[in-house]
Design a protein around this motif. Structure first.
Motif, PDB file in Angstrom:
ATOM      1  N   LEU A  19      14.361  47.547  43.107  1.00 36.97           N
ATOM      2  CA  LEU A  19      14.367  48.953  42.677  1.00 36.97           C
ATOM      3  C   LEU A  19      15.472  49.163  41.655  1.00 36.97           C
ATOM      4  O   LEU A  19      16.582  48.674  41.844  1.00 36.97           O
ATOM      5  N   PHE A  20      15.196  49.901  40.621  1.00 35.01           N
ATOM      6  CA  PHE A  20      16.269  50.206  39.662  1.00 35.01           C
ATOM      7  C   PHE A  20      15.945  51.499  38.911  1.00 35.01           C
ATOM      8  O   PHE A  20      14.779  51.916  38.846  1.00 35.01           O
ATOM      9  N   PRO A  21      16.946  52.142  38.347  1.00 35.54           N
ATOM     10  CA  PRO A  21      16.698  53.360  37.574  1.00 35.54           C
ATOM     11  C   PRO A  21      16.289  53.007  36.149  1.00 35.54           C
ATOM     12  O   PRO A  21      16.915  52.139  35.516  1.00 35.54           O
ATOM     13  N   ALA A  22      15.251  53.653  35.660  1.00 36.84           N
ATOM     14  CA  ALA A  22      14.781  53.407  34.283  1.00 36.84           C
ATOM     15  C   ALA A  22      14.578  54.764  33.606  1.00 36.84           C
ATOM     16  O   ALA A  22      15.034  55.794  34.124  1.00 36.84           O
ATOM     17  N   PHE A  23      13.896  54.748  32.486  1.00 36.30           N
ATOM     18  CA  PHE A  23      13.658  56.001  31.765  1.00 36.30           C
ATOM     19  C   PHE A  23      12.187  56.160  31.435  1.00 36.30           C
ATOM     20  O   PHE A  23      11.482  55.183  31.181  1.00 36.30           O
ATOM     21  N   GLU A  24      11.748  57.402  31.425  1.00 40.25           N
ATOM     22  CA  GLU A  24      10.398  57.718  30.985  1.00 40.25           C
ATOM     23  C   GLU A  24      10.355  57.594  29.467  1.00 40.25           C
ATOM     24  O   GLU A  24      11.205  58.168  28.762  1.00 40.25           O
ATOM     25  N   ALA A  25       9.359  56.861  28.981  1.00 40.50           N
ATOM     26  CA  ALA A  25       9.286  56.639  27.523  1.00 40.50           C
ATOM     27  C   ALA A  25       9.062  57.951  26.761  1.00 40.50           C
ATOM     28  O   ALA A  25       9.660  58.186  25.711  1.00 40.50           O
ATOM     29  N   ALA A  26       8.236  58.829  27.309  1.00 40.86           N
ATOM     30  CA  ALA A  26       7.873  60.045  26.575  1.00 40.86           C
ATOM     31  C   ALA A  26       8.982  61.086  26.585  1.00 40.86           C
ATOM     32  O   ALA A  26       9.325  61.665  25.562  1.00 40.86           O
ATOM     33  N   THR A  27       9.549  61.312  27.758  1.00 36.44           N
ATOM     34  CA  THR A  27      10.488  62.427  27.874  1.00 36.44           C
ATOM     35  C   THR A  27      11.943  61.986  27.958  1.00 36.44           C
ATOM     36  O   THR A  27      12.848  62.785  27.774  1.00 36.44           O
ATOM     37  N   GLY A  28      12.155  60.741  28.296  1.00 35.65           N
ATOM     38  CA  GLY A  28      13.530  60.268  28.466  1.00 35.65           C
ATOM     39  C   GLY A  28      14.096  60.613  29.831  1.00 35.65           C
ATOM     40  O   GLY A  28      15.269  60.344  30.104  1.00 35.65           O
ATOM     41  N   ALA A  29      13.262  61.189  30.692  1.00 35.47           N
ATOM     42  CA  ALA A  29      13.737  61.535  32.039  1.00 35.47           C
ATOM     43  C   ALA A  29      14.004  60.259  32.837  1.00 35.47           C
ATOM     44  O   ALA A  29      13.398  59.215  32.587  1.00 35.47           O
ATOM     45  N   VAL A  30      14.919  60.376  33.786  1.00 35.93           N
ATOM     46  CA  VAL A  30      15.236  59.213  34.623  1.00 35.93           C
ATOM     47  C   VAL A  30      14.057  58.959  35.562  1.00 35.93           C
ATOM     48  O   VAL A  30      13.458  59.891  36.091  1.00 35.93           O
ATOM     49  N   ALA A  31      13.710  57.699  35.713  1.00 34.54           N
ATOM     50  CA  ALA A  31      12.583  57.339  36.577  1.00 34.54           C
ATOM     51  C   ALA A  31      13.011  56.264  37.577  1.00 34.54           C
ATOM     52  O   ALA A  31      13.927  55.483  37.303  1.00 34.54           O
ATOM     53  N   VAL A  32      12.346  56.262  38.711  1.00 33.83           N
ATOM     54  CA  VAL A  32      12.577  55.205  39.698  1.00 33.83           C
ATOM     55  C   VAL A  32      11.561  54.107  39.408  1.00 33.83           C
ATOM     56  O   VAL A  32      10.357  54.368  39.361  1.00 33.83           O
ATOM     57  N   ALA A  33      12.031  52.891  39.176  1.00 30.42           N
ATOM     58  CA  ALA A  33      11.120  51.802  38.801  1.00 30.42           C
ATOM     59  C   ALA A  33      11.313  50.609  39.732  1.00 30.42           C
ATOM     60  O   ALA A  33      12.358  50.455  40.371  1.00 30.42           O
ATOM     61  N   VAL A  34      10.280  49.796  39.811  1.00 36.81           N
ATOM     62  CA  VAL A  34      10.336  48.568  40.618  1.00 36.81           C
ATOM     63  C   VAL A  34      10.048  47.387  39.696  1.00 36.81           C
ATOM     64  O   VAL A  34       9.051  47.388  38.960  1.00 36.81           O
ATOM     65  N   TYR A  35      10.924  46.403  39.751  1.00 37.24           N
ATOM     66  CA  TYR A  35      10.706  45.186  38.969  1.00 37.24           C
ATOM     67  C   TYR A  35      10.168  44.102  39.904  1.00 37.24           C
ATOM     68  O   TYR A  35      10.734  43.862  40.969  1.00 37.24           O
ATOM     69  N   ASP A  36       9.063  43.493  39.519  1.00 44.47           N
ATOM     70  CA  ASP A  36       8.462  42.427  40.315  1.00 44.47           C
ATOM     71  C   ASP A  36       8.930  41.090  39.759  1.00 44.47           C
ATOM     72  O   ASP A  36       8.581  40.719  38.634  1.00 44.47           O
ATOM     73  N   ARG A  37       9.716  40.369  40.523  1.00 46.55           N
ATOM     74  CA  ARG A  37      10.301  39.112  40.023  1.00 46.55           C
ATOM     75  C   ARG A  37       9.264  37.999  39.925  1.00 46.55           C
ATOM     76  O   ARG A  37       9.502  36.988  39.266  1.00 46.55           O
ATOM     77  N   ASP A  38       8.119  38.164  40.587  1.00 40.48           N
ATOM     78  CA  ASP A  38       7.095  37.117  40.517  1.00 40.48           C
ATOM     79  C   ASP A  38       6.377  37.111  39.185  1.00 40.48           C
ATOM     80  O   ASP A  38       6.144  36.052  38.602  1.00 40.48           O
ATOM     81  N   ASN A  39       6.004  38.298  38.713  1.00 37.67           N
ATOM     82  CA  ASN A  39       5.253  38.312  37.445  1.00 37.67           C
ATOM     83  C   ASN A  39       5.996  39.023  36.323  1.00 37.67           C
ATOM     84  O   ASN A  39       5.461  39.203  35.231  1.00 37.67           O
ATOM     85  N   GLY A  40       7.225  39.429  36.570  1.00 34.73           N
ATOM     86  CA  GLY A  40       8.039  40.026  35.519  1.00 34.73           C
ATOM     87  C   GLY A  40       7.587  41.411  35.082  1.00 34.73           C
ATOM     88  O   GLY A  40       7.980  41.887  34.019  1.00 34.73           O
ATOM     89  N   SER A  41       6.791  42.075  35.921  1.00 29.59           N
ATOM     90  CA  SER A  41       6.293  43.400  35.521  1.00 29.59           C
ATOM     91  C   SER A  41       7.172  44.512  36.105  1.00 29.59           C
ATOM     92  O   SER A  41       7.831  44.328  37.130  1.00 29.59           O
ATOM     93  N   THR A  42       7.150  45.635  35.429  1.00 28.61           N
ATOM     94  CA  THR A  42       7.902  46.802  35.895  1.00 28.61           C
ATOM     95  C   THR A  42       6.922  47.940  36.150  1.00 28.61           C
ATOM     96  O   THR A  42       6.053  48.212  35.316  1.00 28.61           O
ATOM     97  N   THR A  43       7.046  48.583  37.297  1.00 30.75           N
ATOM     98  CA  THR A  43       6.188  49.729  37.613  1.00 30.75           C
ATOM     99  C   THR A  43       7.078  50.944  37.828  1.00 30.75           C
ATOM    100  O   THR A  43       8.046  50.868  38.602  1.00 30.75           O
ATOM    101  N   LYS A  44       6.770  52.018  37.141  1.00 29.80           N
ATOM    102  CA  LYS A  44       7.541  53.250  37.365  1.00 29.80           C
ATOM    103  C   LYS A  44       6.880  54.023  38.496  1.00 29.80           C
ATOM    104  O   LYS A  44       5.693  54.298  38.467  1.00 29.80           O
ATOM    105  N   LEU A  45       7.670  54.345  39.495  1.00 29.77           N
ATOM    106  CA  LEU A  45       7.124  54.991  40.684  1.00 29.77           C
ATOM    107  C   LEU A  45       7.202  56.502  40.617  1.00 29.77           C
ATOM    108  O   LEU A  45       6.348  57.200  41.132  1.00 29.77           O
ATOM    109  N   MET A  46       8.239  56.990  39.962  1.00 31.47           N
ATOM    110  CA  MET A  46       8.467  58.437  40.021  1.00 31.47           C
ATOM    111  C   MET A  46       9.421  58.843  38.910  1.00 31.47           C
ATOM    112  O   MET A  46      10.431  58.177  38.688  1.00 31.47           O
ATOM    113  N   ALA A  47       9.080  59.920  38.215  1.00 33.00           N
ATOM    114  CA  ALA A  47      10.010  60.469  37.226  1.00 33.00           C
ATOM    115  C   ALA A  47      10.682  61.673  37.871  1.00 33.00           C
ATOM    116  O   ALA A  47      10.044  62.440  38.599  1.00 33.00           O
ATOM    117  N   LEU A  48      11.964  61.799  37.612  1.00 30.46           N
ATOM    118  CA  LEU A  48      12.702  62.862  38.283  1.00 30.46           C
ATOM    119  C   LEU A  48      12.702  64.137  37.460  1.00 30.46           C
ATOM    120  O   LEU A  48      12.687  64.086  36.223  1.00 30.46           O
TER     121      LEU A  48
END
Lengths: 239, 384
Positions: free
Chosen positions: B37-66
């Protein structure tokens, strides 16, 4: 140290672990039930020497099978049911693993070793004649190897001490012990303080050690049987 | 007799097989550290988002924008890794429980925080089973994340809580007006069932608390406690073993200009890891440049080691550095840190999730870039 020990047998999911008095137990809720249940079941078996009647085994088989729907999460359940199902499973496993080593494990092992030594001697005739007199000296054996052979049983299959008939009070005591543990263990885990945490930790440790000893004893009985068979077939190829 | 023996042997085998199957099934639960789990940013708005990085396939999924007022937040896994718990808010504290491996609905809870104050979120939230523990002023609060039930207990003073696999620990300054000496801290456990502080031990406080909290860490076996505190401008680790001060290890000398935060014990309890920010060794180009990284402190007296990660180009935002945390993987082989909290003081290429491989002598660092938030345009800046 205990936490490390239990990490070999339990996933130690902290969200499924009791923490009486703020002290996290070394294993999860279901394992707490299993090992505490195994400790109590072993104690009851030692004291009451329950006879493995068909009904006794059927009931314990049911207790064992209760783990299937609960363990696979087919039925939604919480902490209490997890602990309860572990307890029942502990009783079921102990009742089955107790069958072979049972109450006369020392006599079986002593007899098996003795017979292996006897059969490995070169003068077969004399030993066979003397064996019948010697073996009862190991105590509590109801039938000598010679008698056993004459009746078609091999030496290591000799029965142990005469099985005491099960009395009604013994059965009731066992049932009461099972019911009491089903109430006391979850109650201690839910409402107990640090002393309860210590007691439960001791119980699960005793249960783990007890189950380990039972497994080793079963392996020992199996190996003794195997060695005895091998020795006999080597010395009496025609038999 | 033979029949009975065969029956016994078969039943014994069934019992042994059932026990073996149970043990294998139970031990198969284990945090695998594959999702971070790590904090990231929404590309469109720049809002802080909660993201999950998958170490197996190197993908990032944003779970929630604050939401826009949610720039203060903490996100943490539930104990079983099946939920992500997000605390956010500025005036009103919100608790969001996001299902991760389950099909249950998202739960949103508003916490009664505005009248009482705001909980200290400098350390990760403490979780016990389905309950989240927070301390709001002097009130120790437990929130059941399944039912929303809130329980509180007044514990007399504010606690700094620390979640730990073996329970929840707390630190608080002892009130000299009662029975304590001045500058003493009390460390103990929280009994989550009745929200009380159970047998604490007191540590002579070497700390004169400054703007950064005195951090503390508890070893996996709970025998050791490390207090990171500042005394006369010098930060030191005070190591307590079985509730007695065993040694003091300077984290940094005043001349180092090193700021150390968020200590964590290694799996064997023999090393402390912490994040640090210090003045860059070559500040000629950028006068205010700072270096951020990981400090590794062996407790056996061996020299400390610094693993630099990135440069902070502007020191005006170092207040945000107290969010610069690290986490140790469950197998103790990897450290993870994220530079998101220092976003405005970073070069875009340094905005990343960092993994430090502790199994390698060279402490290989893997950098996973995080997309920077879009720069505010004239249209997006609200008119004053």
């Amino acid at each position: 140290m205990l936490e490390q020990l239990f990490s070999f047998v339990c996933g130690q999911n902290p969200s499924h672990t009791w923490a009486p008095g703020g002290e996290l137990l070394p294993c999860c809720e279901r394992c707490t039930g299993l090992y505490a249940g195994a400790a109590i079941a072993l104690l009851l078996q030692f004291v009451l020497r329950m006879r493995p009647t068909a009904r006794f085994l059927q009931l314990h088989g049911l207790l064992l099978m209760m783990m299937i729907p609960l363990g696979f999460h087919w039925v939604a359940h919480g902490a209490l049911v997890r602990t309860g199902s572990g307890l029942f499973f502990g009783f079921g496993v102990v009742s089955l693993l107790w069958l072979l080593p049972g109450g006369h494990l020392p006599a079986r092992i002593i007899h098996t070793v003795a017979e292996a030594v006897r059969l490995s001697r070169p003068s077969f005739g004399e030993t066979r004649q003397r064996a019948g007199k010697r073996l009862p000296a190991f105590g509590g054996l109801t039938r000598s190897a010679t008698t056993a052979r004459s009746t078609g049983h091999s030496g290591c299959e000799i029965s142990g001490p005469a099985v005491r008939p099960q009395t009604r009070p013994q059965q009731l005591l066992y049932a009461a012990g099972l019911a009491a543990s089903f109430v006391v263990v979850p109650a201690l885990a839910m409402w107990g303080g640090r002393i309860a945490a210590l007691a439960l930790t001791m119980a699960v440790l005793v249960g783990l050690i007890g189950l380990g000893v039972l497994v080793v004893a079963n392996v020992g009985v199996g190996m003794a049987w195997f060695i005895s068979r091998r020795t006999r077939s080597a010395l009496h190829p025609a038999r | 007799m033979n029949l009975n023996r065969t029956r016994d042997a078969v039943l014994t085998l069934i019992g042994a097989a059932a026990l073996l199957a149970y043990v294998l099934a139970c031990t198969s639960f284990s945090p695998d550290d594959r999702k971070v789990l790590f904090p990231a940013f929404e590309a469109a708005t720049g809002a802080v988002a909660v993201a999950v990085y998958d170490r197996d396939n190197g993908s990032t999924t944003k779970l929630m924008a604050l939401p826009s007022d949610g720039n203060l937040f903490r996100a943490v896994w539930s104990d079983d890794g099946r939920r992500v718990i997000v605390l956010s808010g500025m005036k009103q504290l919100r608790l969001t429980v996001l299902p991760f491996k389950t099909t249950e609905p998202v739960r949103l809870l508003e916490l009664p925080s505005d009248a009482e104050g705001f909980p200290n979120l400098i350390m990760s939230p403490a979780i016990v089973g389905s309950r989240l523990l927070l301390c709001v002023k002097t009130k120790l609060t437990s929130i059941d994340m399944e039912t929303g039930a809130v329980k509180t207990n007044d514990v007399g003073s504010e606690l700094l809580l620390l979640g730990h696999p073996r329970g929840v620990f707390y630190l608080r300054p002892v009130d000299p007006k009662t029975d304590g000496k001045e500058d003493e801290y009390e460390i103990g456990r929280v009994d989550a069932s009745n929200l009380t502080c159970v047998p604490p031990f007191r540590v002579p406080s070497p700390a004169s608390s400054n703007k950064f909290e005195p951090f503390f860490a508890v070893s996996p076996d709970t025998r050791r406690v490390a207090l990171l505190a500042n005394h006369d401008g010098q930060q030191s680790f005070y190591i307590f073993e079985d509730q007695k001060l065993a040694r003091t290890i300077p984290a940094a000398l005043p001349t180092d200009s090193l700021l150390v935060m968020h200590p964590r014990f290694s799996l064997d309890g023999r090393t402390l890891y912490a994040t640090f920010i210090r003045k860059a060794s070559n500040p000629a180009k950028e006068e205010t440049a700072h270096q951020a990284g990981i400090l590794e402190v062996p407790l056996d007296g061996a020299p400390s080691r610094q693993v630099p990660l990135f440069t902070v180009s502007d020191n005006s935002n170092l207040e945000a550095a107290n969010g610069f945390q690290l986490d140790v993987s469950h197998d103790g082989k990897t450290l993870a840190v994220c530079s998101t909290f220092l976003k405005e003081a970073l070069k875009p290429e340094d905005l990343a999730l960092y993994f430090v491989d502790l199994t390698r002598a060279d402490r290989k660092v893997t950098k996973i870039p995080i997309a920077a938030p879009p720069k505010p345009t004239a249209a997006s800046v609200p008119a004053k």
